[in-house]
Design a protein around this motif. Structure first.
Motif, PDB file in Angstrom:
ATOM      1  N   LEU A  20       0.681  -1.401  -0.439  1.00 15.88           N
ATOM      2  CA  LEU A  20       0.485   0.105  -0.295  1.00 15.88           C
ATOM      3  C   LEU A  20       0.868   1.044   0.475  1.00 15.88           C
ATOM      4  O   LEU A  20       1.625   0.823   0.835  1.00 15.88           O
ATOM      5  N   TYR A  21       0.720   2.512  -0.714  1.00 17.10           N
ATOM      6  CA  TYR A  21       1.670   3.491  -0.740  1.00 17.10           C
ATOM      7  C   TYR A  21       0.695   4.874  -0.490  1.00 17.10           C
ATOM      8  O   TYR A  21      -0.339   4.910  -0.891  1.00 17.10           O
ATOM      9  N   PHE A  22       0.847   5.871   0.051  1.00 18.85           N
ATOM     10  CA  PHE A  22       0.465   6.777   0.580  1.00 18.85           C
ATOM     11  C   PHE A  22       0.576   8.103  -0.547  1.00 18.85           C
ATOM     12  O   PHE A  22       1.990   7.975  -0.684  1.00 18.85           O
ATOM     13  N   PHE A  23       0.398   8.744  -1.474  1.00 19.35           N
ATOM     14  CA  PHE A  23       1.028   9.366  -2.501  1.00 19.35           C
ATOM     15  C   PHE A  23      -0.602  10.878  -2.141  1.00 19.35           C
ATOM     16  O   PHE A  23      -1.022  10.466  -2.150  1.00 19.35           O
ATOM     17  N   THR A  24       0.464  12.009  -3.658  1.00 18.88           N
ATOM     18  CA  THR A  24      -0.628  12.967  -3.659  1.00 18.88           C
ATOM     19  C   THR A  24      -0.440  13.047  -5.162  1.00 18.88           C
ATOM     20  O   THR A  24       0.568  12.494  -5.710  1.00 18.88           O
ATOM     21  N   THR A  25      -1.694  13.574  -5.616  1.00 19.88           N
ATOM     22  CA  THR A  25      -1.233  13.011  -6.781  1.00 19.88           C
ATOM     23  C   THR A  25      -0.480  14.444  -7.714  1.00 19.88           C
ATOM     24  O   THR A  25       0.068  14.844  -8.866  1.00 19.88           O
ATOM     25  N   ASP A  32      -1.612  23.782  -6.875  1.00 20.67           N
ATOM     26  CA  ASP A  32      -3.194  23.819  -6.853  1.00 20.67           C
ATOM     27  C   ASP A  32      -2.845  22.301  -5.845  1.00 20.67           C
ATOM     28  O   ASP A  32      -2.503  22.213  -5.186  1.00 20.67           O
ATOM     29  N   MET A  33      -4.848  22.206  -5.932  1.00 22.77           N
ATOM     30  CA  MET A  33      -4.733  21.748  -4.332  1.00 22.77           C
ATOM     31  C   MET A  33      -4.299  20.207  -4.905  1.00 22.77           C
ATOM     32  O   MET A  33      -3.833  19.348  -5.666  1.00 22.77           O
ATOM     33  N   ARG A  34      -4.206  19.680  -3.261  1.00 23.52           N
ATOM     34  CA  ARG A  34      -3.779  18.485  -3.237  1.00 23.52           C
ATOM     35  C   ARG A  34      -4.540  17.698  -2.620  1.00 23.52           C
ATOM     36  O   ARG A  34      -5.456  18.032  -1.972  1.00 23.52           O
ATOM     37  N   LYS A  35      -4.311  16.334  -2.946  1.00 26.21           N
ATOM     38  CA  LYS A  35      -5.162  15.423  -2.702  1.00 26.21           C
ATOM     39  C   LYS A  35      -4.440  14.205  -2.419  1.00 26.21           C
ATOM     40  O   LYS A  35      -3.938  13.267  -2.991  1.00 26.21           O
TER      41      LYS A  35
END
Length: 100
Positions: A20-25, A32-35
């Motif tokens: 499982l990885y946790f990353f931002t787009t 820009d807005m991050r998710k």
């Protein structure tokens, strides 16, 4: 972080375990807005599959890093707002409807 395979994942070859990885787009430095999203990655035959757990978007690559890069690009495109290159023409239409 390594995750033990559950019943929905295939048995993987060559000892590769799903991760499982946790990353931002967006990459660091973008205004820009991050998710923040989570992704699962596993191997099927020669390909590594990366799938976002919150959004129904997946991608693949020859390596886990390539699969994640491709998924990041797919998610960025998924969240990019569409824009019309030609303005649509909106016109009224009359339709005959049977009474219920």
């Amino acid at each position: 972080m390594r995750v033990k395979p559950n019943g929905s994942w295939r048995i993987l070859r060559r000892g590769f375990k799903p991760r499982l990885y946790f990353f931002t787009t967006k990459k660091q430095g973008d205004t820009d807005m991050r998710k923040n999203l989570n992704a699962a990655i596993w191997q099927e035959d020669k390909w590594f599959i990366a799938q976002c757990l919150e959004v129904d978007v997946a991608s693949q690559g020859a390596t886990p890093d390539e699969a994640m890069d491709n998924l990041r690009e797919a998610l960025t495109l998924h969240f990019t707002l569409p824009f019309a290159t030609v303005m649509p023409s909106i016109q009224p239409i009359e339709v005959e409807v049977a009474a219920a």
